[in-house]
Scaffold this motif. Structure first.
Motif, PDB file in Angstrom:
ATOM      1  N   GLN A  55       0.835  -1.183   0.000  1.00  0.00           N
ATOM      2  CA  GLN A  55       0.000   0.000   0.000  1.00  0.00           C
ATOM      3  C   GLN A  55       0.878   1.245   0.000  1.00  0.00           C
ATOM      4  OE1 GLN A  55      -2.974  -0.477   2.969  1.00  0.00           O
ATOM      5  NE2 GLN A  55      -4.334   1.085   2.115  1.00  0.00           N
ATOM      6  N   VAL A  56       0.500   2.259  -0.775  1.00  0.00           N
ATOM      7  CA  VAL A  56       1.279   3.491  -0.861  1.00  0.00           C
ATOM      8  C   VAL A  56       0.358   4.682  -0.684  1.00  0.00           C
ATOM      9  CG1 VAL A  56       2.920   2.411  -2.448  1.00  0.00           C
ATOM     10  CG2 VAL A  56       1.016   3.763  -3.384  1.00  0.00           C
ATOM     11  N   ALA A  57       0.957   5.832  -0.356  1.00  0.00           N
ATOM     12  CA  ALA A  57       0.220   7.099  -0.360  1.00  0.00           C
ATOM     13  C   ALA A  57       0.355   7.691  -1.762  1.00  0.00           C
ATOM     14  CB  ALA A  57       0.795   8.056   0.671  1.00  0.00           C
ATOM     15  N   GLN A  58      -0.751   8.043  -2.377  1.00  0.00           N
ATOM     16  CA  GLN A  58      -0.728   8.606  -3.730  1.00  0.00           C
ATOM     17  C   GLN A  58      -1.296  10.016  -3.736  1.00  0.00           C
ATOM     18  OE1 GLN A  58      -1.534   6.309  -7.465  1.00  0.00           O
ATOM     19  NE2 GLN A  58      -3.408   7.542  -7.521  1.00  0.00           N
ATOM     20  N   LEU A  59      -0.529  10.948  -4.293  1.00  0.00           N
ATOM     21  CA  LEU A  59      -0.969  12.318  -4.477  1.00  0.00           C
ATOM     22  C   LEU A  59      -1.338  12.505  -5.942  1.00  0.00           C
ATOM     23  CD1 LEU A  59       1.392  12.236  -2.185  1.00  0.00           C
ATOM     24  CD2 LEU A  59       1.307  14.728  -2.396  1.00  0.00           C
ATOM     25  N   SER A  60      -2.478  13.158  -6.190  1.00  0.00           N
ATOM     26  CA  SER A  60      -2.920  13.425  -7.560  1.00  0.00           C
ATOM     27  C   SER A  60      -3.153  14.917  -7.733  1.00  0.00           C
ATOM     28  CB  SER A  60      -4.222  12.674  -7.873  1.00  0.00           C
ATOM     29  OG  SER A  60      -4.049  11.281  -7.733  1.00  0.00           O
ATOM     30  N   ALA A  61      -2.829  15.421  -8.919  1.00  0.00           N
ATOM     31  CA  ALA A  61      -3.093  16.828  -9.257  1.00  0.00           C
ATOM     32  C   ALA A  61      -3.548  16.890 -10.704  1.00  0.00           C
ATOM     33  CB  ALA A  61      -1.842  17.675  -9.044  1.00  0.00           C
ATOM     34  N   SER A  62      -4.537  17.712 -10.965  1.00  0.00           N
ATOM     35  CA  SER A  62      -5.076  17.797 -12.318  1.00  0.00           C
ATOM     36  C   SER A  62      -5.374  19.246 -12.677  1.00  0.00           C
ATOM     37  CB  SER A  62      -6.343  16.949 -12.453  1.00  0.00           C
ATOM     38  OG  SER A  62      -7.347  17.436 -11.568  1.00  0.00           O
ATOM     39  N   THR A  63      -5.421  19.517 -13.972  1.00  0.00           N
ATOM     40  CA  THR A  63      -5.751  20.859 -14.441  1.00  0.00           C
ATOM     41  C   THR A  63      -6.381  20.801 -15.823  1.00  0.00           C
ATOM     42  OG1 THR A  63      -4.893  23.086 -14.846  1.00  0.00           O
ATOM     43  CG2 THR A  63      -3.461  21.245 -15.455  1.00  0.00           C
ATOM     44  N   ASP A  64      -7.268  21.743 -16.061  1.00  0.00           N
ATOM     45  CA  ASP A  64      -7.826  21.923 -17.405  1.00  0.00           C
ATOM     46  C   ASP A  64      -7.259  23.180 -18.056  1.00  0.00           C
ATOM     47  OD1 ASP A  64      -9.055  23.996 -16.053  1.00  0.00           O
ATOM     48  OD2 ASP A  64     -11.110  23.285 -16.369  1.00  0.00           O
ATOM     49  N   GLY A  65      -6.252  23.725 -17.424  1.00  0.00           N
ATOM     50  CA  GLY A  65      -5.618  24.917 -17.958  1.00  0.00           C
ATOM     51  C   GLY A  65      -6.145  26.209 -17.374  1.00  0.00           C
ATOM     52  N   THR A  66      -7.140  26.132 -16.480  1.00  0.00           N
ATOM     53  CA  THR A  66      -7.668  27.330 -15.828  1.00  0.00           C
ATOM     54  C   THR A  66      -7.367  27.272 -14.338  1.00  0.00           C
ATOM     55  OG1 THR A  66      -9.846  26.403 -15.292  1.00  0.00           O
ATOM     56  CG2 THR A  66      -9.552  27.352 -17.507  1.00  0.00           C
ATOM     57  N   ASN A  67      -7.340  28.433 -13.707  1.00  0.00           N
ATOM     58  CA  ASN A  67      -7.084  28.459 -12.262  1.00  0.00           C
ATOM     59  C   ASN A  67      -8.163  27.705 -11.499  1.00  0.00           C
ATOM     60  OD1 ASN A  67      -5.053  30.119 -13.110  1.00  0.00           O
ATOM     61  ND2 ASN A  67      -5.542  31.833 -11.769  1.00  0.00           N
ATOM     62  N   ALA A  68      -9.429  27.977 -11.829  1.00  0.00           N
ATOM     63  CA  ALA A  68     -10.527  27.338 -11.116  1.00  0.00           C
ATOM     64  C   ALA A  68     -10.583  25.840 -11.388  1.00  0.00           C
ATOM     65  CB  ALA A  68     -11.844  27.990 -11.505  1.00  0.00           C
ATOM     66  N   GLY A  69     -10.064  25.412 -12.521  1.00  0.00           N
ATOM     67  CA  GLY A  69     -10.093  23.997 -12.887  1.00  0.00           C
ATOM     68  C   GLY A  69      -8.826  23.255 -12.512  1.00  0.00           C
ATOM     69  N   THR A  70      -8.067  23.811 -11.583  1.00  0.00           N
ATOM     70  CA  THR A  70      -6.804  23.202 -11.152  1.00  0.00           C
ATOM     71  C   THR A  70      -6.934  22.697  -9.718  1.00  0.00           C
ATOM     72  OG1 THR A  70      -5.488  24.606 -12.614  1.00  0.00           O
ATOM     73  CG2 THR A  70      -4.352  23.594 -10.755  1.00  0.00           C
ATOM     74  N   SER A  71      -6.573  21.435  -9.508  1.00  0.00           N
ATOM     75  CA  SER A  71      -6.666  20.807  -8.191  1.00  0.00           C
ATOM     76  C   SER A  71      -5.305  20.199  -7.849  1.00  0.00           C
ATOM     77  CB  SER A  71      -7.741  19.721  -8.198  1.00  0.00           C
ATOM     78  OG  SER A  71      -7.833  19.078  -6.942  1.00  0.00           O
ATOM     79  N   LEU A  81       0.360  27.608 -15.440  1.00  0.00           N
ATOM     80  CA  LEU A  81      -0.490  26.856 -16.376  1.00  0.00           C
ATOM     81  C   LEU A  81      -0.082  27.078 -17.825  1.00  0.00           C
ATOM     82  CD1 LEU A  81      -3.928  27.509 -14.627  1.00  0.00           C
ATOM     83  CD2 LEU A  81      -2.398  25.544 -14.360  1.00  0.00           C
ATOM     84  N   GLU A  82       1.101  27.640 -18.022  1.00  0.00           N
ATOM     85  CA  GLU A  82       1.514  28.005 -19.379  1.00  0.00           C
ATOM     86  C   GLU A  82       1.819  26.802 -20.257  1.00  0.00           C
ATOM     87  OE1 GLU A  82       4.799  30.627 -18.922  1.00  0.00           O
ATOM     88  OE2 GLU A  82       3.632  32.166 -17.855  1.00  0.00           O
ATOM     89  N   GLY A  83       2.133  25.652 -19.665  1.00  0.00           N
ATOM     90  CA  GLY A  83       2.472  24.492 -20.474  1.00  0.00           C
ATOM     91  C   GLY A  83       1.290  23.610 -20.832  1.00  0.00           C
ATOM     92  N   HIS A  84       0.074  23.983 -20.428  1.00  0.00           N
ATOM     93  CA  HIS A  84      -1.081  23.117 -20.668  1.00  0.00           C
ATOM     94  C   HIS A  84      -1.440  23.067 -22.149  1.00  0.00           C
ATOM     95  CE1 HIS A  84      -4.444  20.725 -19.388  1.00  0.00           C
ATOM     96  NE2 HIS A  84      -5.259  21.468 -20.144  1.00  0.00           N
ATOM     97  N   ARG A  85      -1.847  21.878 -22.620  1.00  0.00           N
ATOM     98  CA  ARG A  85      -2.103  21.668 -24.049  1.00  0.00           C
ATOM     99  C   ARG A  85      -3.541  21.278 -24.359  1.00  0.00           C
ATOM    100  NH1 ARG A  85       3.464  18.321 -25.592  1.00  0.00           N
ATOM    101  NH2 ARG A  85       4.912  19.996 -24.990  1.00  0.00           N
ATOM    102  N   GLY A  86      -4.447  21.538 -23.452  1.00  0.00           N
ATOM    103  CA  GLY A  86      -5.856  21.252 -23.702  1.00  0.00           C
ATOM    104  C   GLY A  86      -6.366  20.031 -22.970  1.00  0.00           C
ATOM    105  N   GLY A  87      -7.712  20.027 -22.737  1.00  0.00           N
ATOM    106  CA  GLY A  87      -8.328  18.929 -22.012  1.00  0.00           C
ATOM    107  C   GLY A  87      -7.939  18.958 -20.540  1.00  0.00           C
ATOM    108  N   VAL A  88      -8.110  17.828 -19.877  1.00  0.00           N
ATOM    109  CA  VAL A  88      -7.748  17.699 -18.470  1.00  0.00           C
ATOM    110  C   VAL A  88      -6.581  16.720 -18.351  1.00  0.00           C
ATOM    111  CG1 VAL A  88      -8.503  16.987 -16.177  1.00  0.00           C
ATOM    112  CG2 VAL A  88     -10.090  18.175 -17.695  1.00  0.00           C
TER     113      VAL A  88
END
Length: 406
Positions: A177-193, A346-353
């Motif tokens: 068992q491991v601890a997993q950290l996840s982070a996601s973005t759609d390229g917007t501030n509000a859509g970034t977790s 967020l400058e490197g984002h290429r679209g989608g999530v």
């Protein structure tokens, strides 16, 4: 108060009379054997008197000379503890913490390298180990162990980005068992977790840190290219620019797609003396290595003896002493222990999530001890063999076991 019986008082008077006679006839009328006999009688009388006192329950200490205590051992001094973090003050005089205790330096194979000898009935004091056998960030055992999955807004990362406790999970990987950290973005501030796993109680200072961490080069879903930061570090709050007590050790920071203007993968190990926030500038020692760093790596950091030494997979990769201005980069106050996954921009984002992960197999800390990397592995193996999923006997905090308190 003890009152001597009549026979003992008469005996004492006789001894006194004999002593006076010896004093009057000392010029030669009393030979040496008489003096010896009198001395022996006097000693035996004193011994009988003390024996009687003890047998009748008298208090020898009460009858002893004024400068002799009934307990001859002086109390041991209290062990030095970490200085609490001082509150923010408008005073121009900065409090200076007490110097940390000198670390024990134990070479590989030395029994001391695993930590202090275990006190009776439990694990050795000054240890921290976690194998992350939890069900979720809402697991009561997770919070009872001192862990927090961050939810508070704020930096680092894009303004308005969220920190979600749900981004901390505990999957099984390769049978562990491991601890997993996840982070996601759609390229917007509000859509970034983003995600942060932290031991908030500041109990971490000099000693040896170790962790087996899986850094990743690409997202698990979505397009690649985001400026994502994967970090394992200790840190204190910054009370203001050039805070003289600020302490931070970045055991590893990895940006697989570059950051702050760079586009190539970069791994860094940084020991920070202090920083300024606007514009940002750090007085630090930093060692950076270009190239991919994806996969599982064991990071060991020894802090003490004037040095911060970083090992990756058993190899010494950095040895920091000062910030380039002659100021030590060793911590000056207790720190929190952190793992975080966030986006520098967020400058490197290429679209989608796009979703990225970072995984932690285990974490280990030996307080005020310099443990060889090979011995760290041995300690972790021993904990796992004993099914010790979590050990916390660190000194100087609210969670300190009573048997480990000074």
């Amino acid at each position: 108060m003890f009152i001597a019986p009549k026979w003992l008082r008469r005996l004492n008077r006789r001894v006194t009379k004999v002593n006076r006679q010896v004093a009057r006839t000392w010029s030669g009328s009393v030979r040496r054997p008489v003096v010896v006999v009198v001395a022996v009688v006097t000693v035996l009388t004193a011994g009988i008197g003390w024996a009687v006192v003890a047998g009748l329950g008298g208090d020898p200490a009460a009858s002893a000379p004024a400068d002799v205590s009934a307990h001859s051992e002086a109390p041991l001094p209290r062990a030095a503890t970490s200085t609490p973090v001082p509150p923010t003050s408008s005073s121009s005089v900065e409090p200076v913490p007490a110097p940390p205790p000198a670390p024990v330096v134990a070479p590989a194979g030395d029994p001391r390298s695993g930590g202090s000898p275990a006190p009776s009935g439990g694990e050795a004091c000054g240890r921290f180990f976690d194998d992350f056998r939890y069900t979720s960030s809402g697991d009561g055992r997770f919070t009872a162990a001192g862990w927090t999955a961050r939810s508070e807004a704020g930096g680092p990362g894009p303004q308005g980005a969220r920190w979600s406790p749900g981004n901390i999970t505990f999957p099984s990987v390769e049978g562990e068992q491991v601890a997993q950290l996840s982070a996601s973005t759609d390229g917007t501030n509000a859509g970034t977790s983003q995600a942060e796993l932290v031991q908030q109680e500041r109990r971490f200072g000099h000693g040896t840190y170790a962790s087996r961490v899986r850094f990743t080069d690409a997202p698990v879903t979505g397009a690649d290219g985001d400026h994502v930061m994967q970090a394992y570090l200790t840190i204190t709050p910054l009370r203001g620019d050039d805070d003289p007590l600020y302490s931070q050790l970045s055991f590893t920071e990895y940006t697989p797609n570059g950051a702050w203007g760079g586009r190539d993968p970069l791994r860094s190990h940084a020991s920070v003396h202090t920083i300024r926030s606007e514009p940002y500038e750090a007085d630090q020692a930093v060692t950076s290595t270009p190239g991919g760093f994806g996969g599982w790596h064991t990071v060991v950091t020894q802090v003490g003896g004037g040095h911060v030494r970083y090992y990756v997979d058993g190899v010494l990769v950095a040895d920091h002493v000062d910030d380039g201005k002659g100021r030590s980069v060793l911590p000056r106050q207790p720190m929190s222990l952190n793992y975080n996954l966030w986006f520098t921009d967020l400058e490197g984002h290429r679209g989608g999530v796009s979703t990225y992960v970072q995984q932690v197999d285990w974490t280990y800390y030996a307080q005020d001890e310099l443990v060889a990397p090979a011995d760290v592995q041995g300690q972790v193996a021993a904990h796992r063999a004993a099914s010790s999923a979590r050990v916390d006997t660190l000194r100087g905090g609210d969670r300190t076991p009573s048997r480990c308190r000074p």
